[in-house]
Scaffold this motif. Structure first.
Motif, PDB file in Angstrom:
ATOM      1  N   TRP A 145     -37.430 -60.666  18.236  1.00 52.10           N
ATOM      2  CA  TRP A 145     -37.811 -59.266  18.423  1.00 52.10           C
ATOM      3  C   TRP A 145     -36.849 -58.553  19.373  1.00 52.10           C
ATOM      4  N   VAL A 146     -36.374 -59.238  20.395  1.00 49.59           N
ATOM      5  CA  VAL A 146     -35.522 -58.626  21.411  1.00 49.59           C
ATOM      6  C   VAL A 146     -34.097 -58.395  20.915  1.00 49.59           C
ATOM      7  N   GLU A 147     -33.610 -59.270  20.048  1.00 49.63           N
ATOM      8  CA  GLU A 147     -32.191 -59.244  19.686  1.00 49.63           C
ATOM      9  C   GLU A 147     -31.681 -57.905  19.131  1.00 49.63           C
ATOM     10  N   PRO A 148     -32.423 -57.202  18.270  1.00 50.09           N
ATOM     11  CA  PRO A 148     -31.907 -55.912  17.793  1.00 50.09           C
ATOM     12  C   PRO A 148     -31.620 -54.921  18.922  1.00 50.09           C
ATOM     13  N   ILE A 149     -32.420 -54.973  19.986  1.00 46.88           N
ATOM     14  CA  ILE A 149     -32.163 -54.089  21.128  1.00 46.88           C
ATOM     15  C   ILE A 149     -30.870 -54.508  21.818  1.00 46.88           C
ATOM     16  N   LEU A 150     -30.731 -55.801  22.074  1.00 52.87           N
ATOM     17  CA  LEU A 150     -29.501 -56.308  22.691  1.00 52.87           C
ATOM     18  C   LEU A 150     -28.282 -55.923  21.872  1.00 52.87           C
ATOM     19  N   ASN A 151     -28.358 -56.145  20.574  1.00 51.34           N
ATOM     20  CA  ASN A 151     -27.207 -55.888  19.707  1.00 51.34           C
ATOM     21  C   ASN A 151     -26.838 -54.409  19.683  1.00 51.34           C
ATOM     22  N   GLU A 152     -27.852 -53.556  19.642  1.00 54.89           N
ATOM     23  CA  GLU A 152     -27.574 -52.121  19.597  1.00 54.89           C
ATOM     24  C   GLU A 152     -26.961 -51.647  20.915  1.00 54.89           C
ATOM     25  N   TRP A 153     -27.476 -52.138  22.031  1.00 55.63           N
ATOM     26  CA  TRP A 153     -26.914 -51.743  23.320  1.00 55.63           C
ATOM     27  C   TRP A 153     -25.460 -52.193  23.454  1.00 55.63           C
ATOM     28  N   MET A 154     -25.163 -53.405  22.987  1.00 62.44           N
ATOM     29  CA  MET A 154     -23.781 -53.884  23.071  1.00 62.44           C
ATOM     30  C   MET A 154     -22.868 -53.102  22.138  1.00 62.44           C
ATOM     31  N   ALA A 155     -23.371 -52.750  20.978  1.00 64.27           N
ATOM     32  CA  ALA A 155     -22.539 -52.044  19.994  1.00 64.27           C
ATOM     33  C   ALA A 155     -22.296 -50.588  20.381  1.00 64.27           C
ATOM     34  N   SER A 156     -23.236 -49.983  21.077  1.00 62.86           N
ATOM     35  CA  SER A 156     -23.125 -48.554  21.378  1.00 62.86           C
ATOM     36  C   SER A 156     -22.124 -48.252  22.479  1.00 62.86           C
ATOM     37  N   HIS A 157     -21.907 -49.209  23.389  1.00 64.27           N
ATOM     38  CA  HIS A 157     -21.007 -49.032  24.536  1.00 64.27           C
ATOM     39  C   HIS A 157     -21.438 -47.894  25.454  1.00 64.27           C
ATOM     40  N   LYS A 158     -22.697 -47.466  25.329  1.00 60.64           N
ATOM     41  CA  LYS A 158     -23.190 -46.422  26.227  1.00 60.64           C
ATOM     42  C   LYS A 158     -23.591 -47.044  27.558  1.00 60.64           C
ATOM     43  N   PRO A 159     -23.216 -46.429  28.665  1.00 62.74           N
ATOM     44  CA  PRO A 159     -23.599 -46.999  29.969  1.00 62.74           C
ATOM     45  C   PRO A 159     -25.095 -46.824  30.222  1.00 62.74           C
ATOM     46  N   PRO A 160     -25.687 -47.690  31.045  1.00 63.82           N
ATOM     47  CA  PRO A 160     -27.101 -47.503  31.402  1.00 63.82           C
ATOM     48  C   PRO A 160     -27.286 -46.192  32.173  1.00 63.82           C
ATOM     49  N   LYS A 161     -28.484 -45.683  32.111  1.00 62.11           N
ATOM     50  CA  LYS A 161     -28.794 -44.458  32.845  1.00 62.11           C
ATOM     51  C   LYS A 161     -28.901 -44.792  34.335  1.00 62.11           C
ATOM     52  N   PRO A 162     -28.300 -43.992  35.200  1.00 64.19           N
ATOM     53  CA  PRO A 162     -28.342 -44.288  36.632  1.00 64.19           C
ATOM     54  C   PRO A 162     -29.695 -43.949  37.254  1.00 64.19           C
ATOM     55  N   TYR A 163     -30.045 -44.708  38.269  1.00 66.91           N
ATOM     56  CA  TYR A 163     -31.194 -44.350  39.103  1.00 66.91           C
ATOM     57  C   TYR A 163     -30.908 -44.796  40.530  1.00 66.91           C
ATOM     58  N   ALA A 164     -31.412 -44.048  41.476  1.00 67.83           N
ATOM     59  CA  ALA A 164     -31.180 -44.370  42.883  1.00 67.83           C
ATOM     60  C   ALA A 164     -32.051 -45.554  43.298  1.00 67.83           C
ATOM     61  N   ALA A 165     -31.466 -46.488  44.015  1.00 73.54           N
ATOM     62  CA  ALA A 165     -32.255 -47.588  44.567  1.00 73.54           C
ATOM     63  C   ALA A 165     -33.379 -47.023  45.428  1.00 73.54           C
ATOM     64  N   GLY A 166     -34.562 -47.586  45.280  1.00 72.55           N
ATOM     65  CA  GLY A 166     -35.721 -47.093  46.025  1.00 72.55           C
ATOM     66  C   GLY A 166     -36.575 -46.109  45.263  1.00 72.55           C
ATOM     67  N   THR A 167     -36.192 -45.806  44.008  1.00 72.49           N
ATOM     68  CA  THR A 167     -37.006 -44.946  43.147  1.00 72.49           C
ATOM     69  C   THR A 167     -37.658 -45.822  42.072  1.00 72.49           C
ATOM     70  N   TRP A 168     -38.333 -45.171  41.115  1.00 63.88           N
ATOM     71  CA  TRP A 168     -39.014 -45.913  40.052  1.00 63.88           C
ATOM     72  C   TRP A 168     -38.203 -45.967  38.763  1.00 63.88           C
ATOM     73  N   GLY A 169     -36.890 -45.777  38.858  1.00 63.75           N
ATOM     74  CA  GLY A 169     -36.060 -45.923  37.680  1.00 63.75           C
ATOM     75  C   GLY A 169     -35.627 -44.586  37.108  1.00 63.75           C
ATOM     76  N   PRO A 170     -34.916 -44.604  35.982  1.00 59.84           N
ATOM     77  CA  PRO A 170     -34.404 -43.370  35.382  1.00 59.84           C
ATOM     78  C   PRO A 170     -35.532 -42.431  34.957  1.00 59.84           C
ATOM     79  N   ALA A 171     -35.247 -41.140  35.019  1.00 62.08           N
ATOM     80  CA  ALA A 171     -36.237 -40.145  34.600  1.00 62.08           C
ATOM     81  C   ALA A 171     -36.605 -40.314  33.137  1.00 62.08           C
TER      82      ALA A 171
END
Length: 487
Positions: A443-469
């Motif tokens: 189930w997880v692999e399609p997500i992994l494969n798409e993220w690797m293929a897209s080359h899009k960087p992860p969304k930034p979030y500041a340490a100490g917050t609850w993650g990206p908006a």
């Protein structure tokens, strides 16, 4: 297979961090409690960073003692615990050294448990070396995560280990399954007529499962940068918790009955459409920020991490289960490092009443909710509405609280303690079966494969917050929010 409690517990990676912080402290607590471990049981530590038993015991005194018994160490119990420990100096890269291990355990009692607290690259070589000296008989082997990098590598490890040990000898450990509230979740659902009729799509609006950490990658930068949050936390911990929450009542609590029902949930997960991943999956990476007023660096500047790393330290997912019980109910999964708080919890949001004569507050989302807190404080809390004292029918949220440390006088068992006792006593229910693991990877692999293929960087979030908006926006599209945002 032998089922008595006599045992010889062989700990590979005996000087490693996991052994010092979790495994040996858990064995000590079982020893200190009395009656949990057979008096004849022995612990054989295997490592190459100590010269002999005396030096190893000195290492244990320095590195294990700080992690045991919050209220202080019982010195008599500690001394008798150290008497259980033997030491064998082995280079795991040299199979010929395993003859020394065979000679050391030959006359020790009971079932042999081999705990592999090592990197996964050593799992197969260790198993082959054990078999070469005949130590794979009358034995159980415990495998720590991560078990592979993807489905192919996971299958390769399982195939190789399966050639040496039968499936009923293999204990794939996930320590979240040993936590007291997870066990109580089963009791809550299947032991109480109050909850089971409500545990379905007609009455549940949404479910959230969060595992949040304040810590960063610490000294594991090299490992983590090649792994990421999806592999490190979602594929195992979060999907295992999801399967426990959503499973059907098992025929009994024996190991295969429980694991059969978990497997049915994993196989019923709605496949992720690669074209829809942007709508149902958020990946993030922490930048510099602060945790409780203390500045912390960005992930890309952590030791062992590549400066241009695109590894995710945060994942949020919207998951659906395609079966009669859960069709149409969104499950929101979330995990991340350097978040605002250290918390692991399951939040079950029940649907509001269809019509209320008591005012709009009785119709609001989240008015009826069950919160199962796994850490740091293990509690189960049921929220409902009650009338406020005074004039008029004004409603307020109140809760019924089951705080385990207050309700039960006896101390709670730590997750590793419970799981190690289960291994010694041959109980497999809380360990991951191979077909469960394969279903999760698939189930997880399609997500992994798409993220690797897209080359899009992860969304930034500041340490100490609850993650990206974007993680909050994903829930907002479904008319809900994360629990801490509501509060």
């Amino acid at each position: 297979m032998q089922t008595d409690s006599s045992f010889t517990f062989v700990l590979f990676g005996g000087t490693g961090d996991l052994s010092m912080r979790k495994i040996l402290p858990a064995l000590f607590e079982a020893h200190r409690a009395g009656g949990m471990l057979a008096d004849s049981g022995k612990i054989v530590a295997v490592a190459r960073h100590a010269a002999d038993r005396a030096e190893y015991l000195q290492w244990v005194n320095e590195h294990v003692k700080p992690h045991v018994s919050k209220n202080g160490v019982d010195e008599a119990a500690w001394t008798s615990f150290l008497a259980r420990i033997e030491f064998v100096k082995i280079d795991l890269g040299n199979p010929e050294d395993f003859a020394q291990l065979r000679d050391a355990v030959r006359d020790l009692p009971g079932i042999r448990v081999f705990y592999l607290a090592t990197g996964p690259s050593l799992f197969v070589p260790i198993c082959h070396a054990l078999a070469s000296v005949g130590l794979n008989e009358n034995a159980r082997i415990v495998l720590e995560k991560p078990l592979g990098y993807d489905l192919k590598s996971s299958n390769a490890i399982n195939d190789a280990v399966g050639e040496i040990f039968a499936e009923e000898q293999i204990y794939r450990i996930d320590h979240y399954l040993g936590k007291e509230p997870v066990q109580n979740l089963l009791a809550l659902r299947f032991g109480n007529a109050l909850f089971e009729p409500l545990w379905r799509r007609e009455w549940v609006e949404s479910i959230q499962i969060t595992i949040a950490e304040e810590l960063g990658v610490e000294a594991r930068g090299d490992f983590y940068d090649n792994t990421g949050a999806l592999r490190d936390m979602v594929q195992n911990h979060l999907l295992q918790l999801l399967s426990i929450v959503a499973m059907e009542p098992p025929h009994s609590m024996d190991s295969d009955s429980v694991r059969d029902e978990k497997l049915r949930v994993l196989r019923a997960l709605k496949p992720i459409d690669p074209n829809e991943i942007g709508k149902v999956a958020v990946r993030g990476q922490y930048h510099a920020g602060g945790i409780r007023g203390t500045p912390v660096p960005a992930y890309a500047t952590e030791p062992g991490v590549k400066a241009d790393s695109t590894t995710e330290t945060f994942v949020a997912l919207k998951v659906e289960i395609e079966n009669w019980r859960w069709a149409g109910v969104p499950f929101f999964l979330r995990t991340g490092k350097r978040l605002a708080d250290r918390v692991a919890e399951i939040v079950v949001n029940f649907r509001p009443v269809p019509h209320s004569a008591l005012g709009v507050s009785a119709l609001r989302a989240g008015a009826n909710r069950l919160v199962i807190r796994l850490q740091p404080n293990e509690t189960i809390r049921l929220y409902c509405l009650a009338k406020q004292p005074g004039e008029g029918m004004n409603l307020a949220s109140v809760h019924l609280d089951l705080a385990f440390d207050q309700f039960f006088r006896e101390g709670q068992m730590e997750a590793y303690q419970r799981l190690l006792l289960d291994v010694i006593n041959g109980r497999l229910a809380l360990f991951v079966r191979r077909d469960e693991q394969e279903a999760a990877w698939r189930w997880v692999e399609p997500i992994l494969n798409e993220w690797m293929a897209s080359h899009k960087p992860p969304k930034p979030y500041a340490a100490g917050t609850w993650g990206p908006a974007a993680a909050s926006a994903m829930l907002a599209q479904h008319g809900t929010c994360w629990l801490e945002e509501e509060n």
